[in-house]
Design a protein around this motif. Structure first.
Motif, mmCIF file in Angstrom:
data_model
loop_
_atom_site.group_PDB
_atom_site.id
_atom_site.type_symbol
_atom_site.label_atom_id
_atom_site.label_comp_id
_atom_site.label_asym_id
_atom_site.label_seq_id
_atom_site.Cartn_x
_atom_site.Cartn_y
_atom_site.Cartn_z
ATOM 1 N N SER A 142 33.740 34.056 37.469
ATOM 2 C CA SER A 142 35.045 34.389 36.884
ATOM 3 C C SER A 142 35.821 35.418 37.705
ATOM 4 O O SER A 142 36.980 35.690 37.414
ATOM 5 C CB SER A 142 34.863 34.900 35.452
ATOM 6 N N ILE A 143 35.208 35.991 38.724
ATOM 7 C CA ILE A 143 35.868 37.013 39.546
ATOM 8 C C ILE A 143 36.785 36.323 40.566
ATOM 9 O O ILE A 143 36.318 35.610 41.455
ATOM 10 C CB ILE A 143 34.822 37.904 40.247
ATOM 11 N N GLU A 144 38.078 36.517 40.415
ATOM 12 C CA GLU A 144 39.070 35.813 41.236
ATOM 13 C C GLU A 144 38.860 36.009 42.728
ATOM 14 O O GLU A 144 39.001 35.071 43.513
ATOM 15 C CB GLU A 144 40.483 36.229 40.838
ATOM 16 N N ASN A 145 38.552 37.238 43.149
ATOM 17 C CA ASN A 145 38.344 37.495 44.581
ATOM 18 C C ASN A 145 37.189 36.657 45.128
ATOM 19 O O ASN A 145 37.273 36.129 46.235
ATOM 20 C CB ASN A 145 38.057 38.978 44.831
ATOM 21 N N ARG A 176 29.760 35.332 34.982
ATOM 22 C CA ARG A 176 30.571 36.517 35.308
ATOM 23 C C ARG A 176 31.000 36.475 36.766
ATOM 24 O O ARG A 176 32.162 36.686 37.111
ATOM 25 C CB ARG A 176 29.767 37.783 35.008
ATOM 26 N N LEU A 177 30.057 36.182 37.636
ATOM 27 C CA LEU A 177 30.324 36.088 39.068
ATOM 28 C C LEU A 177 31.409 35.057 39.347
ATOM 29 O O LEU A 177 32.348 35.302 40.099
ATOM 30 C CB LEU A 177 29.029 35.698 39.790
ATOM 31 N N ASP A 215 30.203 44.521 37.282
ATOM 32 C CA ASP A 215 31.560 45.067 37.414
ATOM 33 C C ASP A 215 31.800 45.594 38.830
ATOM 34 O O ASP A 215 32.940 45.681 39.278
ATOM 35 C CB ASP A 215 31.801 46.192 36.402
ATOM 36 N N LYS A 252 36.582 41.523 48.201
ATOM 37 C CA LYS A 252 37.481 40.449 48.616
ATOM 38 C C LYS A 252 36.975 39.641 49.792
ATOM 39 O O LYS A 252 37.589 38.637 50.158
ATOM 40 C CB LYS A 252 38.847 41.037 48.986
ATOM 41 N N ASP A 290 33.865 43.258 41.161
ATOM 42 C CA ASP A 290 35.274 42.951 40.885
ATOM 43 C C ASP A 290 36.222 43.180 42.048
ATOM 44 O O ASP A 290 37.119 42.389 42.276
ATOM 45 C CB ASP A 290 35.768 43.742 39.670
#
Length: 196
Positions: free
Chosen positions: A128-131, A125-126, A99, A105, A102
């Motif tokens: 799926s993080i948009e940034n 998980r990694l 987390d 950027k 998240d």
């Protein structure tokens, strides 16, 4: 004499098991996410603290040097230092701490080398993080025994990934199909393999 040696063996095994249990517990504590801390000091500083606490290194945007000393993290105004690269070699980072990633950027590079807690769900998980989908362009996954084809295929979501180095991943069973799927989803991706 046989009874004595069996008794000594039993005691040593119990000690080893309790030592492993202690380190597993401590690593879980290091990976616990403190959302209030993230709000107070910003995502990059909080992530840097987490990573260094777990034995990883970070490089900030505009700096050549890697930071590995928790007490040597640079200070300054909130948001001044942005994480550009993460080297998690032999660190104890695990899924429950992801987390912290998240709000990042500016991360362009990530290295997972000999990370015993990195597994498929971590890579999923990694990815799926948009940034990170927008910023990450170089990645290494080396000697992470819990990573399989499923975790690697999830990396297809990292749309700007240009270089991926994979080595010593015993959980990867169908490397050719996995690489083919990645390169089909990411045509610019250069995959370097050392999986024999």
């Amino acid at each position: 004499m046989g009874l004595l040696s069996r008794t000594v063996e039993s005691v040593l095994k119990q000690r080893e098991g309790s030592r492993r249990h202690f380190w597993g517990w401590l690593n879980a504590v290091f990976n616990r996410v403190d959302h209030e801390r993230i709000k107070a000091i910003g995502p990059d500083r909080a992530a840097a603290e987490w990573l260094l606490r777990c034995g990883a290194k970070v490089r900030f945007e505009g700096f050549e040097r890697w930071h590995h000393d928790y007490n040597g993290l640079p200070t300054g105004p909130l948001g001044r230092y942005k994480i550009q690269a993460i080297d998690a070699t032999e660190s104890c980072i695990m899924y429950k701490g992801f987390d912290y990633l998240d709000g990042l950027k500016y991360v362009e590079e990530m290295k997972f080398n000999k990370c015993i807690y990195i597994e498929d769900v971590c890579l999923e998980r990694l990815s799926s993080i948009e940034n990170l989908q927008a910023s990450l362009y170089m990645m290494e996954v080396v000697s992470c025994g819990n990573v399989t084809d499923k975790g690697l295929v999830a990396l297809h979501q990292l749309k700007n990934l240009e270089y991926l180095f994979l080595s010593d991943l015993p959980g990867v069973k169908d490397r050719h199909a996995t690489v083919e799927r990645l390169q089909k989803a990411l045509p610019r991706l250069d995959v370097e393999l050392d999986l024999d």
